[in-house]
Design an enzyme around this catalytic site. Structure first.
Site, PDB file in Angstrom:
ATOM      1  N   ASP A  79       0.830  -1.198   0.000  1.00  0.00           N
ATOM      2  CA  ASP A  79       0.000   0.000   0.000  1.00  0.00           C
ATOM      3  C   ASP A  79       0.867   1.251   0.000  1.00  0.00           C
ATOM      4  O   ASP A  79       2.078   1.199   0.159  1.00  0.00           O
ATOM      5  CB  ASP A  79      -0.937   0.004   1.215  1.00  0.00           C
ATOM      6  CG  ASP A  79      -0.254  -0.509   2.483  1.00  0.00           C
ATOM      7  OD1 ASP A  79       0.934  -0.192   2.698  1.00  0.00           O
ATOM      8  OD2 ASP A  79      -0.903  -1.231   3.247  1.00  0.00           O
ATOM      9  N   GLU A  98      -9.505  -2.063   5.354  1.00  0.00           N
ATOM     10  CA  GLU A  98     -10.166  -1.868   6.628  1.00  0.00           C
ATOM     11  C   GLU A  98     -11.382  -2.794   6.747  1.00  0.00           C
ATOM     12  O   GLU A  98     -11.863  -3.342   5.751  1.00  0.00           O
ATOM     13  CB  GLU A  98     -10.619  -0.409   6.761  1.00  0.00           C
ATOM     14  CG  GLU A  98      -9.487   0.615   6.699  1.00  0.00           C
ATOM     15  CD  GLU A  98      -8.679   0.688   7.988  1.00  0.00           C
ATOM     16  OE1 GLU A  98      -8.749  -0.244   8.809  1.00  0.00           O
ATOM     17  OE2 GLU A  98      -7.966   1.688   8.168  1.00  0.00           O
TER      18      GLU A  98
END
Length: 261
Positions: free
Chosen positions: A71, A150
């Protein structure tokens, strides 16, 4: 899924390093350039230290390897010390001999959603272009996230833009001058992308990670704990220390399996 519980974080780092070294050796034996998926955060730092020591001993060579980051933050300027590219150059490239030009990181520089989405699609193409990731190193957040997927992330998601949760931003604020300086968005490999790696290696240490580890390893497969997608993978290894293993109910079985009993 295999679970290895070690006495402490140092032993966990050494056990995880052996997994990466084996994966690199298998790639070389197959005539492929090794491709390693790289995580940031505190969890893999000990692993990277052990890999650097292994390089010094001549046990592994990353000079022909490719690295792919999980990421990257959106909106940080090029060269920002907390961008994951800079972190990985410092913690991996300079320590294990991975060439910076062979390190690929999701593009968080897009000026709008369309540009960010186009960069995410190019990242997927880059991974496919090298034949996929041989071993993907993973950490896990206290809310169960892997990469920046998430809770609530699609279990089949691809590389994309995600909003960071307030808990994740608070956890990462220690790396910035203040919470206000922590980016609100990122570009992250999706859970579906992560699952395409040939081998997954999750490293977690410390008591704060125990609930997330237990949910990922022994809880239901659910988007509420993104780390639980490891249960879907045919070759997933979880390396944790005693503190991070505190919530595991099937500990006896894991220890017997690790001992070959």
């Amino acid at each position: 899924m295999e679970v290895f519980v070690t006495a402490g974080p140092e032993e966990a780092a050494r056990r995880a390093a052996r997994v990466v070294i084996e994966a690199v050796a298998e790639s070389v034996a197959a005539g492929r350039a090794p491709v390693v998926g790289l995580a940031t955060g505190s969890s893999p730092l000990g692993l990277y230290k052990e890999l650097a020591l292994a390089v010094d001993r001549g046990q592994v060579d990353f000079s022909e390897a490719y690295g792919f980051a999980l990421d990257e933050y959106v909106g940080l300027p090029a060269g920002h010390p907390e961008s994951y590219r800079e972190v990985l150059v410092a913690e991996v490239c300079r320590r294990v001999g991975l060439a910076p030009e062979r390190l690929h990181v999701p593009d968080g520089s897009g000026r709008n959603e369309s540009e960010l989405a186009a960069g995410a699609a190019r990242y997927e193409e880059l991974i496919r272009g090298v034949g996929g990731i041989d071993v993907q190193i993973l950490g896990i957040g206290r809310n169960g996230h892997i990469g920046f997927n998430e809770p609530g992330s699609s279990l089949t998601s691809r590389t994309r833009v995600k909003r960071l949760s307030s808990r994740t931003r608070a956890d990462n604020a220690r790396f910035f001058e203040s919470l206000d300086d922590v980016p609100t968005h990122c570009v992250t490999q999706g859970l579906g992308t992560v699952l395409e790696a040939r081998r997954l290696l999750l490293v977690a240490t410390g008591a704060s990670k125990a609930p997330a580890v237990a949910a990922a390893v022994e809880g239901p497969l659910t988007a509420s704990c993104p780390g639980s997608v490891l249960q879907f993978h045919a070759d997933a290894l979880v390396v944790v220390d005693e503190a991070a293993a505190a919530g595991l109910r099937n500990r006896e079985y894991y220890d017997e399996s690790a001992a070959g009993l």
